[in-house]
Design a protein around this motif. Structure first.
Motif, PDB file in Angstrom:
ATOM      1  N   ARG A   1       0.840  -1.199   0.000  1.00  0.00           N
ATOM      2  CA  ARG A   1       0.000   0.000   0.000  1.00  0.00           C
ATOM      3  C   ARG A   1       0.878   1.254   0.000  1.00  0.00           C
ATOM      4  NH1 ARG A   1      -5.786   1.474   0.905  1.00  0.00           N
ATOM      5  NH2 ARG A   1      -5.971  -0.033   2.592  1.00  0.00           N
TER       6      ARG A   1
ATOM      7  N   HIS B   1       2.135   1.803  -3.445  1.00  0.00           N
ATOM      8  CA  HIS B   1       1.053   2.260  -4.321  1.00  0.00           C
ATOM      9  C   HIS B   1       0.774   3.754  -4.109  1.00  0.00           C
ATOM     10  CE1 HIS B   1      -3.298   1.223  -5.912  1.00  0.00           C
ATOM     11  NE2 HIS B   1      -2.691   2.131  -6.642  1.00  0.00           N
TER      12      HIS B   1
ATOM     13  N   ASP C   1     -10.902   4.524   2.008  1.00  0.00           N
ATOM     14  CA  ASP C   1     -10.741   4.171   3.426  1.00  0.00           C
ATOM     15  C   ASP C   1     -10.349   5.439   4.196  1.00  0.00           C
ATOM     16  OD1 ASP C   1      -9.709   3.348   5.911  1.00  0.00           O
ATOM     17  OD2 ASP C   1      -9.002   1.441   5.100  1.00  0.00           O
TER      18      ASP C   1
ATOM     19  N   GLU D   1      -7.389   5.247   6.640  1.00  0.00           N
ATOM     20  CA  GLU D   1      -6.125   5.076   5.919  1.00  0.00           C
ATOM     21  C   GLU D   1      -5.699   6.387   5.257  1.00  0.00           C
ATOM     22  OE1 GLU D   1      -4.411   2.323   6.207  1.00  0.00           O
ATOM     23  OE2 GLU D   1      -2.790   3.032   4.923  1.00  0.00           O
TER      24      GLU D   1
ATOM     25  N   ALA E   1      -3.181  10.245  -3.978  1.00  0.00           N
ATOM     26  CA  ALA E   1      -3.233   8.795  -3.765  1.00  0.00           C
ATOM     27  C   ALA E   1      -4.674   8.309  -3.679  1.00  0.00           C
ATOM     28  CB  ALA E   1      -2.452   8.419  -2.502  1.00  0.00           C
TER      29      ALA E   1
ATOM     30  N   ALA F   1      -6.371   8.279  -7.033  1.00  0.00           N
ATOM     31  CA  ALA F   1      -5.885   7.187  -7.878  1.00  0.00           C
ATOM     32  C   ALA F   1      -6.372   5.822  -7.389  1.00  0.00           C
ATOM     33  CB  ALA F   1      -4.353   7.218  -7.922  1.00  0.00           C
ATOM     34  N   GLY F   2      -7.117   5.822  -6.278  1.00  0.00           N
ATOM     35  CA  GLY F   2      -7.639   4.557  -5.762  1.00  0.00           C
ATOM     36  C   GLY F   2      -6.671   3.787  -4.882  1.00  0.00           C
ATOM     37  N   ALA F   3      -5.540   4.441  -4.511  1.00  0.00           N
ATOM     38  CA  ALA F   3      -4.535   3.747  -3.700  1.00  0.00           C
ATOM     39  C   ALA F   3      -4.941   3.673  -2.229  1.00  0.00           C
ATOM     40  CB  ALA F   3      -3.179   4.444  -3.829  1.00  0.00           C
ATOM     41  N   LEU F   4      -6.015   4.367  -1.862  1.00  0.00           N
ATOM     42  CA  LEU F   4      -6.438   4.374  -0.455  1.00  0.00           C
ATOM     43  C   LEU F   4      -7.845   3.821  -0.294  1.00  0.00           C
ATOM     44  CD1 LEU F   4      -4.850   7.801   0.494  1.00  0.00           C
ATOM     45  CD2 LEU F   4      -4.125   5.541   1.256  1.00  0.00           C
ATOM     46  N   SER F   5      -8.213   2.903  -1.195  1.00  0.00           N
ATOM     47  CA  SER F   5      -9.517   2.256  -1.065  1.00  0.00           C
ATOM     48  C   SER F   5      -9.445   1.154  -0.027  1.00  0.00           C
ATOM     49  CB  SER F   5      -9.937   1.659  -2.408  1.00  0.00           C
ATOM     50  OG  SER F   5     -10.037   2.682  -3.367  1.00  0.00           O
ATOM     51  N   ALA F   6     -10.575   0.946   0.644  1.00  0.00           N
ATOM     52  CA  ALA F   6     -10.637  -0.148   1.619  1.00  0.00           C
ATOM     53  C   ALA F   6     -10.510  -1.468   0.865  1.00  0.00           C
ATOM     54  CB  ALA F   6     -11.950  -0.085   2.376  1.00  0.00           C
ATOM     55  N   PRO F   7      -9.859  -2.460   1.486  1.00  0.00           N
ATOM     56  CA  PRO F   7      -9.769  -3.771   0.836  1.00  0.00           C
ATOM     57  C   PRO F   7     -11.171  -4.326   0.626  1.00  0.00           C
ATOM     58  CG  PRO F   7      -8.631  -3.759   2.991  1.00  0.00           C
ATOM     59  CD  PRO F   7      -9.281  -2.424   2.822  1.00  0.00           C
TER      60      PRO F   7
END
Lengths: 204, 204
Positions: free
Chosen positions: A184, A187, B154, B157, B192, B195-201
């Motif tokens: 992460r 990324h 998230d 995050e 970030a 760009a979708g780098a901080l989306s929840a899993p």
């Protein structure tokens, strides 16, 4: 090992004793922690006499700060996978591995609790962090050359961005760090750099 | 104010003494540091008798950990500028301000050096960091509702990503933190997240 005791090889002996005492100090740190560690126990573990330790280090603190600084200065391998994403993931995973090993955990605890008040430790923390960053900068420069990142990307700032969420967990929140945290972080740093958020400020 | 001293309102007095002693403890921390601070000097500064302090806190350590935890738990204002960029910059700037004030610097030094070995301090660090994060989450949720950030971002995050480079400088590298560091942190976190780098899993 036994050649240590040979009088025929005096040159290598100093470095060898030093390495053995450093290793013993880190092992003791893992086993008993910073507060309980003694010069006697380190000497015994290293298989040398106490006076041999005191000949090289004036006291417990200087032995420990020396061992911690040397451990922290150890090379983190600089990856070259051919793509910036893979390189950043490899770097972040190395950092996670370095601090989740028993030795890494003991070193971290010593540097941020037991020995945190010592000025040598604060200096080691700053200096070593700077050194490690500088060694990894080629990873970013190669990516700029390949056109993967915008020209003018600030390599040191990108590497700080990569390391920051890992250190935040280790030092502040105590949340676990693992490969998913490393990936992460890679990324996030990559997305920020591509968007131009990690460009060096314009010159004067 | 003065009605607090009225014997008709005994309820408020305890809280007032507590607040005065906390404030005095933080002021002493700024002036003399963690190691040199005494219960006597705090009591004198607060204008109360030493026994008044010992009636509420069993020793120097419990007084100090209490004062530090209370200070760290103080609200950071949650901004609502109407745009995520402005909100994140305001949050990051609040964090920078909180730790660059003389009190903030003294609290940080106490929590990461003088008192770092105390379990209460480690717990306060973790707990308070979590609390502060949770209070600011509406900033992210509003941005998702406005369509400024991807659904599924998230919030915790993203806020960790925002805070991480500031804490890295404060705790590890010792580099100065200022508004430009705060604004860069906001820019990185926003890029970030977009760009979708901080989306929840994805859920199980």
């Amino acid at each position: 090992m036994s050649s240590d005791q040979s009088p025929a090889r005096p040159v290598g002996r100093g470095a060898k004793v030093r390495a053995a005492v450093h290793a013993a100090a880190l092992a003791e740190l893992v086993d008993v922690g910073y507060a309980a560690l003694t010069v006697e126990s380190v000497a015994q573990r290293a298989g040398v006499h106490k006076t041999t330790v005191y000949r090289r280090w004036k006291d417990r603190e200087s032995l420990l700060t020396d061992a911690l600084a040397e451990h922290m200065a150890a090379d983190i391998p600089v990856p070259d996978t051919g793509a910036i994403g893979g390189d950043l993931r490899a770097l972040a995973r190395s950092l996670v591995q370095a601090f989740t090993s028993p030795t890494g955990q003991a070193v971290l605890a010593a540097m941020f609790t037991g020995a945190a008040h010592l000025p040598e430790i604060a200096a080691a923390r700053r200096h070593v962090f700077g050194d490690r960053l500088a060694r990894a900068e080629p990873v970013v420069l190669r990516a700029v050359e390949r056109g993967e990142l915008p020209a003018g990307t600030d390599a040191a700032e990108l590497l700080r961005t990569l390391a920051a969420p890992i250190y935040l967990r280790l030092l502040m929140t105590g949340d676990p760090v693992d490969e998913s945290v490393a990936d992460r972080a890679a990324h996030v740093a990559l997305a920020a750099a591509r968007a131009g958020a990690l460009s060096a400020p314009a010159g004067p």
